[in-house]
Motif scaffolding. Structure first.
Motif, PDB file in Angstrom:
ATOM      1  N   GLN A 141       0.803  -1.220   0.000  1.00  0.00           N
ATOM      2  CA  GLN A 141       0.000   0.000   0.000  1.00  0.00           C
ATOM      3  C   GLN A 141       0.837   1.272   0.000  1.00  0.00           C
ATOM      4  O   GLN A 141       0.343   2.349  -0.312  1.00  0.00           O
ATOM      5  N   THR A 142       2.088   1.188   0.408  1.00  0.00           N
ATOM      6  CA  THR A 142       2.831   2.427   0.628  1.00  0.00           C
ATOM      7  C   THR A 142       4.120   2.550  -0.172  1.00  0.00           C
ATOM      8  O   THR A 142       4.730   3.621  -0.199  1.00  0.00           O
ATOM      9  N   ASN A 143       4.577   1.460  -0.837  1.00  0.00           N
ATOM     10  CA  ASN A 143       5.907   1.524  -1.457  1.00  0.00           C
ATOM     11  C   ASN A 143       5.985   2.588  -2.546  1.00  0.00           C
ATOM     12  O   ASN A 143       7.023   3.229  -2.720  1.00  0.00           O
ATOM     13  N   ALA A 144       4.895   2.784  -3.298  1.00  0.00           N
ATOM     14  CA  ALA A 144       4.953   3.750  -4.407  1.00  0.00           C
ATOM     15  C   ALA A 144       5.195   5.167  -3.872  1.00  0.00           C
ATOM     16  O   ALA A 144       6.015   5.913  -4.406  1.00  0.00           O
ATOM     17  N   LYS A 145       4.491   5.510  -2.802  1.00  0.00           N
ATOM     18  CA  LYS A 145       4.666   6.861  -2.244  1.00  0.00           C
ATOM     19  C   LYS A 145       6.099   7.033  -1.712  1.00  0.00           C
ATOM     20  O   LYS A 145       6.756   8.041  -1.981  1.00  0.00           O
ATOM     21  N   LEU A 146       6.555   6.042  -0.971  1.00  0.00           N
ATOM     22  CA  LEU A 146       7.880   6.181  -0.366  1.00  0.00           C
ATOM     23  C   LEU A 146       8.991   6.115  -1.414  1.00  0.00           C
ATOM     24  O   LEU A 146      10.026   6.770  -1.283  1.00  0.00           O
ATOM     25  N   PHE A 147       8.760   5.319  -2.469  1.00  0.00           N
ATOM     26  CA  PHE A 147       9.742   5.281  -3.562  1.00  0.00           C
ATOM     27  C   PHE A 147       9.765   6.635  -4.275  1.00  0.00           C
ATOM     28  O   PHE A 147      10.829   7.136  -4.653  1.00  0.00           O
ATOM     29  N   GLY A 148       8.594   7.234  -4.420  1.00  0.00           N
ATOM     30  CA  GLY A 148       8.506   8.578  -5.011  1.00  0.00           C
ATOM     31  C   GLY A 148       9.325   9.584  -4.211  1.00  0.00           C
ATOM     32  O   GLY A 148      10.020  10.429  -4.769  1.00  0.00           O
ATOM     33  N   VAL A 149       9.280   9.457  -2.879  1.00  0.00           N
ATOM     34  CA  VAL A 149      10.060  10.344  -2.012  1.00  0.00           C
ATOM     35  C   VAL A 149      11.559  10.131  -2.257  1.00  0.00           C
ATOM     36  O   VAL A 149      12.315  11.084  -2.477  1.00  0.00           O
ATOM     37  N   CYS A 150      11.977   8.866  -2.255  1.00  0.00           N
ATOM     38  CA  CYS A 150      13.410   8.548  -2.424  1.00  0.00           C
ATOM     39  C   CYS A 150      13.913   9.007  -3.794  1.00  0.00           C
ATOM     40  O   CYS A 150      15.007   9.561  -3.908  1.00  0.00           O
ATOM     41  N   LEU A 151      13.098   8.783  -4.822  1.00  0.00           N
ATOM     42  CA  LEU A 151      13.502   9.177  -6.174  1.00  0.00           C
ATOM     43  C   LEU A 151      13.685  10.683  -6.272  1.00  0.00           C
ATOM     44  O   LEU A 151      14.646  11.176  -6.860  1.00  0.00           O
ATOM     45  N   ARG A 152      12.759  11.406  -5.692  1.00  0.00           N
ATOM     46  CA  ARG A 152      12.792  12.855  -5.790  1.00  0.00           C
ATOM     47  C   ARG A 152      14.007  13.437  -5.083  1.00  0.00           C
ATOM     48  O   ARG A 152      14.682  14.330  -5.588  1.00  0.00           O
ATOM     49  N   VAL A 153      14.310  12.905  -3.920  1.00  0.00           N
ATOM     50  CA  VAL A 153      15.428  13.447  -3.142  1.00  0.00           C
ATOM     51  C   VAL A 153      16.764  12.983  -3.722  1.00  0.00           C
ATOM     52  O   VAL A 153      17.697  13.767  -3.853  1.00  0.00           O
ATOM     53  N   LEU A 154      16.838  11.718  -4.082  1.00  0.00           N
ATOM     54  CA  LEU A 154      18.137  11.157  -4.490  1.00  0.00           C
ATOM     55  C   LEU A 154      18.394  11.296  -5.990  1.00  0.00           C
ATOM     56  O   LEU A 154      19.542  11.254  -6.426  1.00  0.00           O
ATOM     57  N   THR A 155      17.341  11.427  -6.788  1.00  0.00           N
ATOM     58  CA  THR A 155      17.376  11.606  -8.241  1.00  0.00           C
ATOM     59  C   THR A 155      18.109  10.478  -8.992  1.00  0.00           C
ATOM     60  O   THR A 155      18.265  10.546 -10.192  1.00  0.00           O
ATOM     61  N   ASP A 156      18.555   9.471  -8.293  1.00  0.00           N
ATOM     62  CA  ASP A 156      19.245   8.367  -8.950  1.00  0.00           C
ATOM     63  C   ASP A 156      18.471   7.091  -8.636  1.00  0.00           C
ATOM     64  O   ASP A 156      18.254   6.758  -7.478  1.00  0.00           O
ATOM     65  N   ARG A 157      18.037   6.404  -9.688  1.00  0.00           N
ATOM     66  CA  ARG A 157      17.133   5.283  -9.501  1.00  0.00           C
ATOM     67  C   ARG A 157      17.751   4.168  -8.669  1.00  0.00           C
ATOM     68  O   ARG A 157      17.124   3.642  -7.746  1.00  0.00           O
ATOM     69  N   ALA A 158      18.971   3.797  -9.002  1.00  0.00           N
ATOM     70  CA  ALA A 158      19.613   2.689  -8.279  1.00  0.00           C
ATOM     71  C   ALA A 158      19.756   3.047  -6.793  1.00  0.00           C
ATOM     72  O   ALA A 158      19.493   2.223  -5.913  1.00  0.00           O
ATOM     73  N   GLU A 159      20.160   4.286  -6.541  1.00  0.00           N
ATOM     74  CA  GLU A 159      20.337   4.692  -5.150  1.00  0.00           C
ATOM     75  C   GLU A 159      18.998   4.764  -4.425  1.00  0.00           C
ATOM     76  O   GLU A 159      18.900   4.410  -3.244  1.00  0.00           O
TER      77      GLU A 159
END
Lengths: 165, 237
Positions: A13-31
């Motif tokens: 239920q929550t991975n998409a939102k939290l992945f969106g957060v990580c992607l936005r801050v880190l800007t690198d997909r692998a990281e």
């Protein structure tokens, strides 16, 4: 195992939102993928912290993800300082001013940000969404770091007054 | 930024540190120091929570992106690979935590506290029905929470966007009867729907909720015309 099933459901239920957060801050997909793993390991092991928090569950989860991603980017950038990547640091990706603010428009914080000068509100939003540091904000706005800190703390004072009004 | 007068008050002390930690502007060393204080200083932790809470509406701007399956597999390996589970896992058996974080309470996750309702434990036994609306074919996902007392369906938009000229429409389906429209779902993370009386009866019976993709303004026929993009059973919690 009951708790594992709960965790799976929570993840779904929550991975998409939290992945969106990580992607936005880190800007690198692998990281971001690596960070997301660490975030859910943290959520699993630190669930007791939630019990003492006043935050709503989704706010708590987003806070765990954001803080973890920002910790990562902060240590990453310390390591990179002085390297060629410095150029990249000085040029943060799309101006946070341009960011669309989606959803929940009626929330108090949006109203209070509107009471600030536009560029100062943008600095607050940019810091929150992409995790810009004082040093990066100062660079982007072309002011000394201490000036940036003063400006932001004045903005925070006004925000606090408005939020408590 | 324009230099304005120098007498404007600044936020200071722990309050400033808490806000700066939440915003994320501090350098690594100061962040670590603040993180340590959160663990050891209850008052400071509360200040941080308050700022997290105040700023949390800004998080609506984070666009959800489904993580690749490999991520979940890696997490499972890290947490569950050995027969010995993680040391704190037993906490997941705590009822309070379940109500807050997990299970059918994942619905409560986004909803119960999101609408500032009391946790179920402290509520009188008012009937509450929840449904997770999703489909394997789409990334559209809503959580629905029907509060009989307030005669309101609270919808929480978890994922999946509609095209600019299209709308999501909410339907209630009871048994073999044709779907009845609950109206077009307004955009936004949280939307309240107020069903009329005949539909409330269906909802209380534990019907199925479905979301269909319709032309802007909703179905012109009174029945779903586009694909059903998310569906779920209402169940009591």
């Amino acid at each position: 195992m009951r708790d594992r099933a709960a965790f799976d459901l929570l993840y779904r239920q929550t991975n998409a939102k939290l992945f969106g957060v990580c992607l936005r801050v880190l800007t690198d997909r692998a990281e971001a993928e690596e960070a997301l793993q660490e975030v859910y390991v943290k959520i699993w092991t630190k669930a007791d912290r939630y019990a003492v928090s006043d935050l709503s569950p989704i706010s708590w989860l987003v806070a765990v993800a954001r803080n973890h991603a920002i910790d990562r980017i902060r240590t990453r950038r310390v390591k990179q300082t002085g390297l060629d990547e410095a150029a990249e640091i000085a040029d943060p990706t799309p101006g946070p001013e341009a960011l669309a603010v989606a959803g929940d428009e009626g929330a108090r914080v949006h109203h209070c940000l509107e009471e600030l000068e536009a560029d100062r509100a943008a600095a607050v939003r940019g810091a929150y969404l992409v995790g810009e540091s004082y040093a990066e904000l100062a660079e982007r706005h072309g002011v000394p770091l201490n000036t940036m800190r003063t400006w932001l703390r004045r903005s925070l004072m006004k925000l606090k007054d408005c939020l408590e009004r | 930024m324009t230099p304005t007068d120098h007498h404007e008050p600044e936020l200071g002390g722990d309050e400033a540190l808490a806000a700066e930690y939440v915003l994320g502007v501090l350098p690594a060393s100061e962040r670590q120091e603040a993180a340590r204080r959160i663990e050891t200083d209850v008052d400071f932790a509360r200040l941080v929570d308050r700022w997290e809470d105040s700023f949390s509406p800004l998080a609506a701007a984070y666009v959800p992106v489904e993580a690749p399956a490999a991520v979940k597999q890696a997490i499972d390996r890290r947490l569950f690979a050995s027969s010995k589970t993680a040391p704190r896992a037993s906490l997941w058996n705590s009822l309070a935590l379940w109500r807050g974080l997990a299970a059918a309470a994942v619905v409560a996750l986004a909803l119960v506290t999101a609408w500032n309702m009391q946790p179920p434990a402290e509520e009188p036994a008012a009937p509450r029905l929840v449904a997770s609306l999703e489909s394997d074919e789409t990334d559209v996902r809503y959580l629905a929470f029907y509060d009989e007392t307030a005669q309101t369906i609270h919808l929480s938009h978890v994922a999946g966007a509609r095209a600019p000229d299209q709308d999501f429409e909410l339907w209630v389906i009871e048994g073999d009867e044709p779907p009845a429209s609950l109206g077009v779902i307004a955009t936004g993370e949280r939307v309240d729907v107020h069903p009329e009386e005949t539909l409330r009866t269906k909802l209380s019976a534990g019907a199925v909720l479905a979301v269909s993709l319709e032309p802007g303004g909703g179905s012109p026929t009174g029945q779903p015309t586009g694909p059903v993009v998310a569906v779920g059973d209402l169940r009591s919690i």
